[in-house]
Design a protein around this motif. Structure first.
Motif, PDB file in Angstrom:
ATOM      1  N   TRP A  17       0.697  -1.318  -0.044  1.00 20.94           N
ATOM      2  CA  TRP A  17       0.018   0.113   0.062  1.00 20.94           C
ATOM      3  C   TRP A  17       0.929   1.300   0.045  1.00 20.94           C
ATOM      4  O   TRP A  17       1.779   1.167   0.763  1.00 20.94           O
ATOM      5  N   TYR A  18       0.760   2.160  -0.965  1.00 24.31           N
ATOM      6  CA  TYR A  18       1.363   2.942  -1.169  1.00 24.31           C
ATOM      7  C   TYR A  18       1.267   4.410  -0.114  1.00 24.31           C
ATOM      8  O   TYR A  18       0.946   5.403  -0.461  1.00 24.31           O
ATOM      9  N   SER A  19       1.632   4.019   1.285  1.00 22.78           N
ATOM     10  CA  SER A  19       1.718   5.103   2.117  1.00 22.78           C
ATOM     11  C   SER A  19       2.732   4.927   3.059  1.00 22.78           C
ATOM     12  O   SER A  19       3.349   3.845   3.087  1.00 22.78           O
ATOM     13  N   ASP A  20       3.103   5.939   3.642  1.00 26.17           N
ATOM     14  CA  ASP A  20       4.432   5.888   4.656  1.00 26.17           C
ATOM     15  C   ASP A  20       4.224   4.752   5.481  1.00 26.17           C
ATOM     16  O   ASP A  20       3.244   4.777   6.377  1.00 26.17           O
ATOM     17  N   PRO A  21       5.283   4.282   5.820  1.00 24.17           N
ATOM     18  CA  PRO A  21       5.252   3.238   7.075  1.00 24.17           C
ATOM     19  C   PRO A  21       5.262   3.906   8.158  1.00 24.17           C
ATOM     20  O   PRO A  21       5.444   5.089   8.359  1.00 24.17           O
ATOM     21  N   VAL A  22       4.273   3.189   9.236  1.00 19.61           N
ATOM     22  CA  VAL A  22       3.977   3.921  10.393  1.00 19.61           C
ATOM     23  C   VAL A  22       4.910   3.563  11.684  1.00 19.61           C
ATOM     24  O   VAL A  22       5.105   4.445  12.555  1.00 19.61           O
ATOM     25  N   LEU A  23       5.992   2.891  11.200  1.00 15.85           N
ATOM     26  CA  LEU A  23       7.356   2.817  12.214  1.00 15.85           C
ATOM     27  C   LEU A  23       8.309   2.392  11.035  1.00 15.85           C
ATOM     28  O   LEU A  23       8.155   1.468  10.351  1.00 15.85           O
ATOM     29  N   ASP A  24       9.441   3.049  11.234  1.00 13.23           N
ATOM     30  CA  ASP A  24      10.575   2.806  10.373  1.00 13.23           C
ATOM     31  C   ASP A  24      11.720   3.036  10.811  1.00 13.23           C
ATOM     32  O   ASP A  24      12.170   4.040  11.132  1.00 13.23           O
ATOM     33  N   THR A  25      12.567   1.947  11.306  1.00 14.46           N
ATOM     34  CA  THR A  25      13.824   1.899  11.737  1.00 14.46           C
ATOM     35  C   THR A  25      14.633   1.101  10.891  1.00 14.46           C
ATOM     36  O   THR A  25      14.324   0.181   9.958  1.00 14.46           O
ATOM     37  N   LYS A  26      16.066   0.989  11.202  1.00 14.06           N
ATOM     38  CA  LYS A  26      16.983   0.113  10.563  1.00 14.06           C
ATOM     39  C   LYS A  26      16.582  -1.347  10.743  1.00 14.06           C
ATOM     40  O   LYS A  26      16.664  -2.261   9.663  1.00 14.06           O
TER      41      LYS A  26
END
Length: 437
Positions: A17-26
């Protein structure tokens, strides 16, 4: 802008789904993928793409304990654990949104919790996240029979309205667990977790031993009492600017935002960034180089506000809107959840007059959002002060009769109204922000 190819790779090449991640870490990314009904939460954790486990959703052993962590700083996330014998049901999800279920050996849970605490998830209880926000658990049987339950103070609530007081909070929790178990035996399964405002006092959750601590936001400055309506406008703007800069999470003022540089901040509060940007294009960043100015001769404080600042669009995360009069900007999803939206020509009263036939409303000037939820304000043209100020009255689309006209000598200037209103909103918002940070 998110790296879609990276997310597609994390999802094993399957559609996303082309929406920003709700959590994005390494090492941890929570993002979405489409399925037949709605968007599905995907969790990529330490090199592994976790799959939703239907067995975990239906696992029916009795609950022997619960742990819940929350991260309300942006996308309102949670990690919820039900211990069921030597297994545990691990749920990771968005509050009042998508979630992912997985069965995990009970002995592995403490390491998982420590990992999420290190990522910034905050200790809560299974029944409340702060003393003012309680956790609602919603269950479903089949596709249409629902039941919800939460504990607030020493009471159990079913369906938000049916309150069952108990002798103590512990007794209320025990009674709630008993009811949940009976519902599970009848075929109900947990499908959603959300928060609601507390009606009773609740304990403040304490962090687990060894949990990384977060530095408290710095205290704000003391603002001098304005000497006139023009200074009151400037002080109100300065208060909003201070909170926007001092606590840069959970909210933002659109007039201070550079979307190209601060897209993540916008997305953490309003996920529909592209739509929001188009809708508020003229307002975004307009205060960047603005400073207080000298009022014009016979200029009203409203005219001064429009000339110098132009608008106010304060956007909130719903996690910090407790006791704030919030509404959707423009009465449309993606416009932003706000407690303060001020601008010229916000609402077309001509259409309202045409729809209702009430010509008393045609000269009102609506300057504040929330006209669909009794949150709006308008200038009443029936009186004007020598300095050009007009009375401010509450406004809503359901308004049928204007209040009694205000005498010119009793009109409160817009600037003084704004300063008082913003002072109250900022005080409440800062309290809420400090609770979730």
């Amino acid at each position: 802008m998110s790296n879609w190819k990276r997310l597609e790779k994390l999802n094993g090449g399957e559609p996303i789904w082309y929406s920003d991640p709700v959590l994005d870490t390494k090492d941890e990314v929570w993002f979405f993928a489409p399925n037949t009904r709605m968007r599905e939460l995907c969790v990529w954790s330490q090199g592994v793409r976790d799959k939703h486990d239907p067995e975990a959703e239906q696992f029916g052993a009795p609950v022997t304990g619960r742990v819940t962590l929350y991260d309300l700083r942006g996308s309102q996330l949670y990690v919820d654990v039900e211990f069921r014998g030597d297994q545990a049901v691990l749920r990771r999800g968005v509050l009042n949104g998508a979630s992912l279920y997985r069965l995990v050996p009970a002995g592995d849970i403490e390491a998982l919790l420590a990992r999420y605490r290190a990522l910034g998830f905050r200790e809560g209880t299974p029944w409340n996240v702060t003393k003012n926000r309680v956790t609602v658990r919603q269950y479903l049987k089949g596709t249409s029979t629902g039941w919800s339950v939460h504990v607030d103070g020493a009471s159990m609530f079913e369906g938000f309205r049916n309150e069952t007081p108990a002798a103590s909070r512990e007794a209320a929790i025990a009674g709630t667990e008993k009811c949940i178990r009976a519902r599970e035996k009848a075929g109900f399964r947990l499908y959603n977790i959300e928060l609601t405002s507390a009606a009773h006092p609740n304990p403040e959750p304490k962090p687990a031993k060894g949990t990384p601590t977060r530095a408290a936001p710095p205290k704000g400055p003391t603002f001098a009492k304005p000497k006139n309506a023009y200074e009151a406008v400037d002080t109100a703007i300065a208060m909003l600017r201070d909170l926007h800069e001092r606590i840069p999470t959970g909210h933002f003022v659109a007039e201070l935002i550079d979307v190209k540089k601060e897209r993540k901040r916008v997305a953490s509060v309003e996920p529909e960034v592209a739509f929001f940007t188009r809708m508020h294009k003229q307002r975004l960043g307009r205060w960047k180089d603005v400073k207080a100015a000298k009022p014009g001769k016979k200029e009203s404080s409203w005219s001064y506000f429009l000339r110098v600042y132009g608008s106010i669009t304060w956007i909130l995360d719903s996690a910090v809107d407790d006791e704030l009069p919030s509404f959707l900007c423009g009465n449309i999803a993606g416009g932003g959840w706000s407690c303060l939206e001020i601008a010229d020509e916000l609402y077309d009263t001509d259409s309202l007059v045409e729809a209702t036939g009430n010509t008393d409303l045609e000269d009102l000037q609506v300057f504040h959002g929330g006209w669909h939820t009794h949150r709006s304000f308008a200038f009443d043209p029936r009186a004007v002060s020598p300095t050009g100020e007009r009375p401010i009255i509450p406004f809503d689309e359901s308004l049928q009769k204007l209040p009694r006209a205000t005498k010119a000598e009793r009109i409160q200037p817009f600037g003084l109204w704004l300063h008082k209103h913003v002072s109250r909103l900022v005080r409440t918002a800062e309290r809420n922000l400090r609770e979730v940070l």
